[in-house]
Write a protein that holds these residues in place. Structure first.
Motif, PDB file in Angstrom:
ATOM      1  N   THR A 181       0.611  -3.060  10.303  1.00  0.00           N
ATOM      2  CA  THR A 181       1.582  -2.271  11.048  1.00  0.00           C
ATOM      3  C   THR A 181       2.715  -1.867  10.127  1.00  0.00           C
ATOM      4  O   THR A 181       3.496  -2.718   9.661  1.00  0.00           O
ATOM      5  N   GLY A 182       2.803  -0.571   9.802  1.00  0.00           N
ATOM      6  CA  GLY A 182       3.914  -0.059   9.003  1.00  0.00           C
ATOM      7  C   GLY A 182       3.896  -0.475   7.550  1.00  0.00           C
ATOM      8  O   GLY A 182       4.926  -0.388   6.866  1.00  0.00           O
ATOM      9  N   VAL A 183       2.764  -0.974   7.064  1.00  0.00           N
ATOM     10  CA  VAL A 183       2.651  -1.388   5.669  1.00  0.00           C
ATOM     11  C   VAL A 183       1.498  -0.620   5.028  1.00  0.00           C
ATOM     12  O   VAL A 183       0.720   0.055   5.717  1.00  0.00           O
ATOM     13  N   SER A 227      -9.838  -6.891  -2.404  1.00  0.00           N
ATOM     14  CA  SER A 227      -9.799  -5.494  -2.835  1.00  0.00           C
ATOM     15  C   SER A 227      -8.382  -4.967  -3.005  1.00  0.00           C
ATOM     16  O   SER A 227      -8.195  -3.787  -3.291  1.00  0.00           O
ATOM     17  N   GLY A 228      -7.373  -5.807  -2.779  1.00  0.00           N
ATOM     18  CA  GLY A 228      -5.995  -5.358  -2.915  1.00  0.00           C
ATOM     19  C   GLY A 228      -5.054  -6.323  -2.227  1.00  0.00           C
ATOM     20  O   GLY A 228      -5.373  -7.502  -2.006  1.00  0.00           O
ATOM     21  N   PHE A 229      -3.885  -5.788  -1.833  1.00  0.00           N
ATOM     22  CA  PHE A 229      -2.897  -6.622  -1.150  1.00  0.00           C
ATOM     23  C   PHE A 229      -2.058  -5.729  -0.238  1.00  0.00           C
ATOM     24  O   PHE A 229      -2.061  -4.493  -0.365  1.00  0.00           O
ATOM     25  N   VAL A 230      -1.337  -6.351   0.684  1.00  0.00           N
ATOM     26  CA  VAL A 230      -0.428  -5.616   1.567  1.00  0.00           C
ATOM     27  C   VAL A 230       0.856  -5.332   0.790  1.00  0.00           C
ATOM     28  O   VAL A 230       1.488  -6.249   0.258  1.00  0.00           O
ATOM     29  N   ASP A 231       1.204  -4.047   0.762  1.00  0.00           N
ATOM     30  CA  ASP A 231       2.345  -3.568  -0.009  1.00  0.00           C
ATOM     31  C   ASP A 231       3.380  -2.956   0.944  1.00  0.00           C
ATOM     32  O   ASP A 231       3.082  -2.659   2.104  1.00  0.00           O
ATOM     33  N   PRO A 271      11.951  -3.570   9.144  1.00  0.00           N
ATOM     34  CA  PRO A 271      11.793  -4.245  10.444  1.00  0.00           C
ATOM     35  C   PRO A 271      10.625  -3.672  11.231  1.00  0.00           C
ATOM     36  O   PRO A 271      10.255  -2.506  11.086  1.00  0.00           O
ATOM     37  N   ASN A 272      10.043  -4.531  12.074  1.00  0.00           N
ATOM     38  CA  ASN A 272       8.924  -4.163  12.952  1.00  0.00           C
ATOM     39  C   ASN A 272       7.703  -3.718  12.159  1.00  0.00           C
ATOM     40  O   ASN A 272       6.999  -2.785  12.547  1.00  0.00           O
ATOM     41  N   THR A 273       7.461  -4.374  11.056  1.00  0.00           N
ATOM     42  CA  THR A 273       6.226  -4.200  10.307  1.00  0.00           C
ATOM     43  C   THR A 273       5.571  -5.565  10.166  1.00  0.00           C
ATOM     44  O   THR A 273       6.225  -6.607  10.295  1.00  0.00           O
ATOM     45  N   GLY A 274       4.263  -5.562   9.896  1.00  0.00           N
ATOM     46  CA  GLY A 274       3.617  -6.857   9.772  1.00  0.00           C
ATOM     47  C   GLY A 274       2.125  -6.788   9.566  1.00  0.00           C
ATOM     48  O   GLY A 274       1.526  -5.717   9.445  1.00  0.00           O
ATOM     49  N   VAL A 282       0.205 -13.703  13.245  1.00  0.00           N
ATOM     50  CA  VAL A 282       0.940 -12.497  12.849  1.00  0.00           C
ATOM     51  C   VAL A 282       2.077 -12.870  11.911  1.00  0.00           C
ATOM     52  O   VAL A 282       2.895 -13.747  12.234  1.00  0.00           O
ATOM     53  N   LEU A 283       2.140 -12.218  10.764  1.00  0.00           N
ATOM     54  CA  LEU A 283       3.310 -12.263   9.887  1.00  0.00           C
ATOM     55  C   LEU A 283       4.135 -11.026  10.195  1.00  0.00           C
ATOM     56  O   LEU A 283       3.643  -9.899  10.060  1.00  0.00           O
ATOM     57  N   TRP A 284       5.401 -11.208  10.587  1.00  0.00           N
ATOM     58  CA  TRP A 284       6.172 -10.086  11.120  1.00  0.00           C
ATOM     59  C   TRP A 284       7.571 -10.058  10.515  1.00  0.00           C
ATOM     60  O   TRP A 284       8.169 -11.110  10.231  1.00  0.00           O
TER      61      TRP A 284
END
Length: 866
Positions: free
Chosen positions: A754-756, A768-772, A777-780, A847-849
């Motif tokens: 969400t938003g990343v 295959s990668g990572f969350v960047d 706020p309000n991403t996760g 969830v990581l938020w």
């Protein structure tokens, strides 16, 4: 306890072949009930299925079920096939066809034996000549697993066993009620059963409110309930005694409670009847009151005890001034009650956590068989109720939950007729000198024999109506008036005094049956009536249909049944159960019957101990062009996501055009939504099976398969599908399996995002990668994980962050854990943070938020669950 017995059967295979027919399928002529309204039945050209029902509200495994359908031919005789089809969550279980002749009415009956699995709900659909109706079946050896509690509130002398049987049969046929709360059946709160000097049961006793109660009638209702597999629960108080408790019950003031300022805790219910409150943890009080609970079971035949309290009145002390922990006292009393009932015929224990007061202590007591909560001002929002229910489920380990929510309670809703505009006897006048009236004024000084007010009302349909007279009475004495309908007396209304003429009240209403059309309602002071009142208006009290549908849908979708229906098919709108100040329209009454069919048939997905909430944020479900919310926000479609052992369940509740509060009347009918384009984000490891949709609003609750496509977008892997229609409530349920990734490693770049974004520009990552770009706020990141066993889980989070960062960890949308991720020095340096928390075996939403108070930027490589 019930939930333990349920779990022993979760792994039983459900036989979906043809069920054994243990009695000949027959069609028998009988007096059929008139067709119900709403979506329960649909008329064909020549025959209508007016009502469909089963013979018991609950069946033991292996017990035969008889399904009946009332048929009515339109203007003649109809002969043809009647088909009965049984399904479990949409899967076929049994089917049969019988031939019936309606000339012009008949009842078609079919008897079958469901599969042997315990704790299962089934939908039965009946088709005749193109007309359809539905019924439901609950196969459960213990009613407390899926409680459907109703109520009784009047116990007049002279009621025959046949009459008691008929009343209980009506309730279980319409609403599948498997337990009844016997409200205010007792003589006194501190001594429920009255005996004479010889120790014999009194013929009648007079309750605190003046009602005359016949214990023989109570016993007949209990007998009727037991004959129909319905449990009988006696309303009991946990800590209250009436006037003269020392002489009547031998109680001591030393056992009583005081406010923190030293004032004894007592109050007047009505003139001459006070309640005095005792410490529930006091050993002497416990010995007294639990002996009364045991006596109720042994003497009357009740199935246990249903205990009440009065909620949070502030800090309390015992009589000596020592602070009292009331919730802990409730837990202690419940455990003492359980011991007192051991070895008796009735061992069920339940207690009302009034507006959540004492809820945690009750849920963790280890002895209650269901969690019952009366809702007041602390839980007026849909989300407040869901949060309470989720917490109760977690603390109790999956105990069943029951809501007592009094819909439209604060509203005098329904068509209103102003007294000052009615026909008044010559000696009556009107006035405006006391504030708070409705309309242009009120009738003044109504207190002389012969005075009367005649209202001309219009009944839109034939049914029962509540007559609510709004009045003022500051005389200090009770007044009374006789009510007449079209000149015939139908009862007497008592008007309790208030402190001021500016205070307007409603007495206990009179109910009467009116045919469609005009009627004259007269309120008259006859020679047997007394007192002065001011009269403001007459309201034909009725429930607001939209609020009733939305609230019941919200309660069920959040995991709780509701005590709603009871004596004479009345629905509760007041904590004083005999106050029937609102009635159901014919259409709403039909919807309620269909609602009980629906929630019984789908009980496994709604109320099962293994059904729990997952994160319902906007990252889980999107609907094109429609505002959605996971928090039941106003003017949205509320997405309430849950999960069972083998299904994902998505509840869609249509709050469009309405606020976030469940109790008030005056709601707007939500606009029907058609062809909703939905995406459900499932992540990489969930393997989807059949997807179905069902609703109490259409097709008699029958589920239909929805085709879907699997896709991936910038937020992750999803199912896309079209929901044909949403009126009030749709339930989507997805069969699924889950493939735990190798080594229990969940790569963040393939989770629901969400938003990343996904990056590959910093070496050392896995997968295959990572969350960047996890910085706003309000991403996760939302991940579905499997816990192999119940116990303390260890979650390892591999991340990179040049500076110290904070995030919030949410588990199943509820457990919220603040995380601090220490700086790793650079984006190319990866570290692992570890967090531990209790977790049950099975699938969970993790969830990581970035919440409103979190800070910093972080890249997430993967998560591991041990």
């Amino acid at each position: 306890m019930g939930r333990l017995r349920y779990r022993r059967h979760l792994n039983l295979a459900l036989a979906v072949a043809t069920a054994a027919i243990v009695a000949p399928a027959v069609a028998s002529a009988a007096g059929a009930a008139p067709p119900t309204t709403g979506d329960r039945s649909v008329a064909a050209a020549t025959v209508t299925v007016g009502d469909a029902y089963v013979d018991l509200p609950r069946y033991a495994p292996g017990q035969p079920v008889t399904v009946s359908a009332d048929l009515s031919a339109a203007g003649g005789t109809w002969t043809g096939p009647v088909t009965f089809t049984v399904t479990h969550l949409g899967e076929p279980v049994a089917t049969a066809t019988v031939t019936a002749t309606a000339a012009p009415t008949t009842t078609a009956n079919w008897t079958f034996t469901p599969p042997a699995a315990d704790y299962q709900g089934y939908l039965v659909q009946i088709t005749a000549g193109g007309a359809t109706a539905s019924a439901a079946v609950d196969v459960s050896s213990d009613w407390t697993v899926f409680p459907r509690i109703g109520f009784l509130s009047a116990y007049p002398a002279g009621l025959t066993q046949a009459q008691a049987d008929a009343q209980i049969r009506l309730l279980q046929r319409k609403y599948h009620l498997n337990a009844l709360q016997f409200y205010d059946w007792m003589w006194r709160h501190d001594k429920p059963i009255q005996r004479d000097a010889a120790g014999s049961l009194a013929t009648t006793w007079t309750a605190w409110n003046g009602d005359v109660i016949a214990p023989q009638t109570v016993s007949r209702y209990i007998t009727a309930a037991h004959q129909q597999n319905v449990a009988a629960l006696p309303y009991s108080m946990s800590y209250a005694a009436l006037n003269n408790y020392q002489q009547v019950s031998g109680l001591s003031d030393d056992w009583r409670l005081k406010y923190a300022d030293g004032t004894p805790w007592d109050f007047e219910m009505i003139p001459g009847a006070n309640l005095y409150m005792f410490d529930p943890a006091n050993p002497s009080w416990q010995r007294h009151i639990t002996a009364q609970y045991r006596d109720q079971v042994d003497t009357m035949g009740f199935d246990g005890v249903h205990v009440d309290q009065l909620g949070d009145w502030g800090a309390m002390t015992d009589w000596a001034g020592k602070p009292v922990d009331l919730p802990a006292g409730f837990r202690s009393l419940l455990q003492a009650s359980d011991r007192a009932l051991a070895g008796s015929a009735g061992t069920v224990v339940g207690m009302n956590a009034v507006d959540g007061f004492g809820s945690d202590a009750i849920a963790t007591s280890g002895v209650v068989d269901y969690l019952y909560t009366e809702l007041w001002d602390r839980h007026e929002k849909y989300l407040d109720v869901k949060a309470l229910l989720d917490r109760q489920q977690r603390l109790s380990g999956g105990e069943s939950r029951v809501i007592a929510g009094y819909l439209n309670n604060h509203d005098n809703s329904g068509p209103r007729y102003e007294a000052e505009q009615a026909v008044l006897s010559e000696t009556l006048g009107t006035n405006t000198n006391h504030s708070g009236y409705t309309g242009p004024g009120f009738v003044d000084k109504f207190g002389t024999v012969g005075q009367r007010v005649e209202f001309t009302v219009t009944a839109p349909e034939t049914r029962r109506y509540s007559l609510n007279f709004r009045y003022g009475n500051a005389t200090g004495a009770v007044a009374s008036r006789t009510v007449k309908v079209d000149g015939t007396p139908v009862g007497t209304v008592k008007f309790q005094p208030a402190g001021s003429w500016d205070t307007w009240k409603l007495p206990q209403s009179i109910t009467t049956r009116l045919t469609a059309g005009q009627h004259t309602i007269t309120l008259e002071l006859t020679a047997t009536d007394t007192g002065f009142i001011n009269l403001d208006s007459l309201v034909l009290g009725e429930f607001d249909p939209t609020s009733v549908k939305l609230a019941n849908a919200a309660f069920a979708a959040s995991g709780a049944s509701a005590i709603a229906m009871g004596q004479d098919a009345n629905m509760l709108s007041n904590p004083y159960f005999p106050d029937f100040s609102k009635q159901l329209s014919n259409d709403l009454a039909g919807w309620m019957e269909g609602f009980y069919d629906f929630t019984t048939a789908y009980e496994n997905l709604l109320y099962g101990p293994d059904v729990y909430s997952i994160d319902s944020g906007r990252q889980v479900v999107t609907v094109d062009g429609i505002a959605t919310s996971g928090a039941a926000e106003p003017n949205t479609v509320w997405v309430n996501a849950k999960r069972s052992a083998d299904h994902d369940v998505i509840q869609l509740i249509n709050l469009l055009g309405n606020d976030d509060r469940w109790r008030p009347s005056g709601k707007t009918t939500p606009p029907v939504q058609r062809d909703l384009k939905v995406r459900y984000y499932i992540g990489p490891d969930l393997q989807p099976g059949d997807l179905r949709v069902a609703s109490p609003d259409r097709d008699g609750g029958r589920s239909t398969n929805l085709p879907y496509a699997v896709g991936t977008d910038s937020a992750g892997r999803y199912l896309s599908f079209t929901v044909p229609e949403l009126r009030t409530w749709d339930m989507l349920y997805l069969e699924r399996e889950f493939a735990t990734p190798a080594g229990g490693r969940y790569e963040a770049e393939t989770a629901v995002r969400t938003g990343v974004t996904v990056g590959t520009d910093h070496p050392g990552y896995t997968g295959s990668g990572f969350v960047d770009n996890f910085a706003a706020p309000n991403t996760g990141v939302t991940t579905t994980m499997r816990a192999a066993a119940t116990g303390e889980a260890t979650l390892r989070i591999r991340y990179a962050a040049p500076t110290t960062t904070t995030r919030t960890l949410a588990v199943d949308g509820a457990t919220s854990i603040p995380l601090t991720l220490p700086a790793t020095g650079s984006w190319d340096t990866w570290a692992t943070a570890t967090v531990r928390f209790p977790l049950k075996a099975g699938l969970h939403s993790v969830v990581l938020w970035h919440g409103g108070t979190d800070s910093g930027a972080v890249n997430i490589d993967h998560l591991e669950l041990a």
